[in-house]
Write a protein that holds these residues in place. Structure first.
Motif, mmCIF file in Angstrom:
data_model
loop_
_atom_site.group_PDB
_atom_site.id
_atom_site.type_symbol
_atom_site.label_atom_id
_atom_site.label_comp_id
_atom_site.label_asym_id
_atom_site.label_seq_id
_atom_site.Cartn_x
_atom_site.Cartn_y
_atom_site.Cartn_z
ATOM 1 N N LEU A 1 15.420 23.518 25.355
ATOM 2 C CA LEU A 1 14.376 22.823 26.106
ATOM 3 C C LEU A 1 13.133 23.701 26.204
ATOM 4 N N LYS A 2 11.977 23.083 26.023
ATOM 5 C CA LYS A 2 10.700 23.786 26.142
ATOM 6 C C LYS A 2 9.614 22.764 26.465
ATOM 7 N N ASP A 3 8.778 23.085 27.448
ATOM 8 C CA ASP A 3 7.677 22.194 27.836
ATOM 9 C C ASP A 3 8.175 20.790 28.155
ATOM 10 N N LYS A 4 9.302 20.736 28.893
ATOM 11 C CA LYS A 4 9.882 19.489 29.411
ATOM 12 C C LYS A 4 10.577 18.632 28.352
ATOM 13 N N LYS A 5 10.562 19.077 27.088
ATOM 14 C CA LYS A 5 11.113 18.293 25.985
ATOM 15 C C LYS A 5 12.232 19.060 25.284
ATOM 16 N N ILE A 6 12.921 18.361 24.380
ATOM 17 C CA ILE A 6 13.822 19.053 23.459
ATOM 18 C C ILE A 6 12.972 19.663 22.355
ATOM 19 N N PHE A 7 12.980 20.988 22.292
ATOM 20 C CA PHE A 7 12.180 21.715 21.305
ATOM 21 C C PHE A 7 12.939 21.891 19.995
ATOM 22 N N ALA A 8 14.259 22.099 20.097
ATOM 23 C CA ALA A 8 15.082 22.294 18.892
ATOM 24 C C ALA A 8 16.491 21.789 19.158
ATOM 25 N N ASP A 9 17.138 21.315 18.112
ATOM 26 C CA ASP A 9 18.497 20.798 18.190
ATOM 27 C C ASP A 9 19.145 21.067 16.835
ATOM 28 N N PHE A 10 20.121 22.001 16.792
ATOM 29 C CA PHE A 10 20.702 22.375 15.500
ATOM 30 C C PHE A 10 22.142 22.837 15.666
ATOM 31 N N TYR A 11 22.883 22.824 14.554
ATOM 32 C CA TYR A 11 24.268 23.293 14.530
ATOM 33 C C TYR A 11 24.298 24.756 14.081
ATOM 34 N N THR A 12 25.124 25.544 14.743
ATOM 35 C CA THR A 12 25.117 26.986 14.514
ATOM 36 C C THR A 12 25.677 27.380 13.151
ATOM 37 N N ASN A 13 26.419 26.490 12.496
ATOM 38 C CA ASN A 13 26.945 26.808 11.162
ATOM 39 C C ASN A 13 26.034 26.307 10.047
ATOM 40 N N GLU A 14 24.869 25.773 10.435
ATOM 41 C CA GLU A 14 23.923 25.260 9.438
ATOM 42 C C GLU A 14 22.554 25.911 9.634
ATOM 43 N N THR A 15 22.545 27.219 9.759
ATOM 44 C CA THR A 15 21.293 27.902 10.059
ATOM 45 C C THR A 15 21.168 29.174 9.233
ATOM 46 N N ASN A 16 20.028 29.851 9.377
ATOM 47 C CA ASN A 16 19.801 31.124 8.703
ATOM 48 C C ASN A 16 18.866 31.973 9.561
ATOM 49 N N SER A 17 18.696 33.229 9.195
ATOM 50 C CA SER A 17 17.940 34.153 10.030
ATOM 51 C C SER A 17 16.466 33.756 10.161
ATOM 52 N N LYS A 18 15.866 33.216 9.100
ATOM 53 C CA LYS A 18 14.450 32.813 9.178
ATOM 54 C C LYS A 18 14.279 31.652 10.157
ATOM 55 N N PHE A 19 15.170 30.661 10.055
ATOM 56 C CA PHE A 19 15.104 29.517 10.964
ATOM 57 C C PHE A 19 15.246 29.976 12.422
ATOM 58 N N LEU A 20 16.238 30.831 12.683
ATOM 59 C CA LEU A 20 16.459 31.319 14.048
ATOM 60 C C LEU A 20 15.267 32.128 14.545
ATOM 61 N N LYS A 21 14.702 32.947 13.678
ATOM 62 C CA LYS A 21 13.524 33.741 14.042
ATOM 63 C C LYS A 21 12.369 32.824 14.450
ATOM 64 N N ASN B 1 10.418 15.366 43.919
ATOM 65 C CA ASN B 1 9.188 14.864 44.529
ATOM 66 C C ASN B 1 8.279 14.289 43.443
ATOM 67 N N GLN B 2 7.056 14.783 43.326
ATOM 68 C CA GLN B 2 6.133 14.257 42.316
ATOM 69 C C GLN B 2 6.153 15.044 41.015
ATOM 70 N N GLY B 3 6.882 16.164 40.990
ATOM 71 C CA GLY B 3 6.905 17.004 39.794
ATOM 72 C C GLY B 3 7.904 16.522 38.757
ATOM 73 N N ILE B 4 7.551 16.630 37.476
ATOM 74 C CA ILE B 4 8.440 16.269 36.379
ATOM 75 C C ILE B 4 8.937 17.552 35.722
ATOM 76 N N ILE B 5 10.264 17.679 35.597
ATOM 77 C CA ILE B 5 10.864 18.879 35.003
ATOM 78 C C ILE B 5 11.289 18.624 33.560
ATOM 79 N N VAL B 6 11.923 17.481 33.324
ATOM 80 C CA VAL B 6 12.283 17.096 31.952
ATOM 81 C C VAL B 6 11.736 15.701 31.684
ATOM 82 N N ASP B 7 11.321 15.462 30.443
ATOM 83 C CA ASP B 7 10.639 14.214 30.123
ATOM 84 C C ASP B 7 11.074 13.707 28.743
#
Length: 258
Positions: free
Chosen positions: A213-233, A14-20
């Motif tokens: 997804l967060k607030d209708k946008k892509i909030f984060a996009d990352f590869y699981t083998n290129e991360t660390n605990s601080k980033f994930l936190k 209808n008139q609502g936007i879910i992803v933008d």
């Protein structure tokens, strides 16, 4: 073949936007998880990608072809979709469920041949379900039903495989069994796989890449083998609030604090 490009998708009801303004690209062999809180638009996005829902703006391209310019059968040859809940409520043999996957390739009034039935049996065998080929689908466990539907998608032989929270109705053991088989299929068949999940630990455990997804946008996009605990936190705290990250032998687990 199998390259998927999402360009500036805006969608809602209808008139609502879910992803933008959602944009990302996936290549063959990619197994990507789509995460976010309930109602954030994960299922909506999958429905747009497979052509069940048209966006208000933007486009979904498969090998540079806009899916909305294709017929339903043409789309089905390119994209398979596994919904959260299966709609099969009548008595039917397991092999016949798998044979539904060849529907896009049959002409009107055609019926499956012996060759098709052999291919369906092989699809069941690939995920270790061939011993149930003659069983009533409704008599299977929920986990077994999900594996049969994966076999049906294999039979469909599409380059893009979409899965909408396939573990949502499963217990711990069946959830891991189903996710393990899906990853195995995507990797061994060199498919492009996109799966929505509610548990970030499943995504970290089985997927190569995570899109949140967060607030209708892509909030984060990352590869699981290129991360660390601080980033994930930092990332998951913004989405799920008050979490901790535990690392063990190079693997990570997200825990919700009380």
């Amino acid at each position: 073949m199998g390259k998927m490009k999402i360009e500036h998708i805006k969608a809602g009801y209808n008139q609502g936007i879910i992803v933008d303004d959602i944009s990302f690209t996936m290549e063959m062999g990619d197994f990507t998880a789509l995460l976010g809180l309930n109602g954030i638009g994960k299922t909506t996005l999958l429905k747009i990608i497979c052509g069940l829902l048209k966006p208000k703006s933007g486009q979904c391209l498969i090998d540079d072809v806009d899916i909305n310019r294709l017929t339903e059968k043409e789309r089905a040859k390119l994209i398979s979709f596994m919904p959260q809940r299966q709609s099969i409520i009548y008595d039917i043999k397991v092999l016949d469920v798998v044979l539904m996957g060849i529907t896009p390739y049959l002409k009107a009034f055609d019926t499956p041949t012996k060759k098709h039935r052999n291919l369906a049996y092989d699809a069941l065998k690939k995920i270790g379900m061939e011993m149930y080929y003659n069983e009533n689908f409704l008599h299977l466990s929920e986990g077994q039903k999900q594996l049969v539907i994966i076999s049906r998608n294999l039979m469909q032989n599409s380059e893009i495989m979409l899965f909408d929270e396939p573990d949502s109705a499963l217990d711990f053991n069946n959830s891991h069994m189903v996710l393990s088989k899906i990853r195995e299929v995507v990797k061994e068949q060199n498919k492009t796989g996109l799966i929505t999940l509610h548990d970030p630990n499943m995504a970290l455990n089985y997927c190569d890449r995570i899109i949140i997804l967060k607030d209708k946008k892509i909030f984060a996009d990352f590869y699981t083998n290129e991360t660390n605990s601080k980033f994930l936190k930092d990332i998951f705290d913004e989405v799920y609030d008050n979490i901790e990250v535990i690392e063990h032998r190079g693997r990570y687990m997200i825990i919700k604090n009380r």
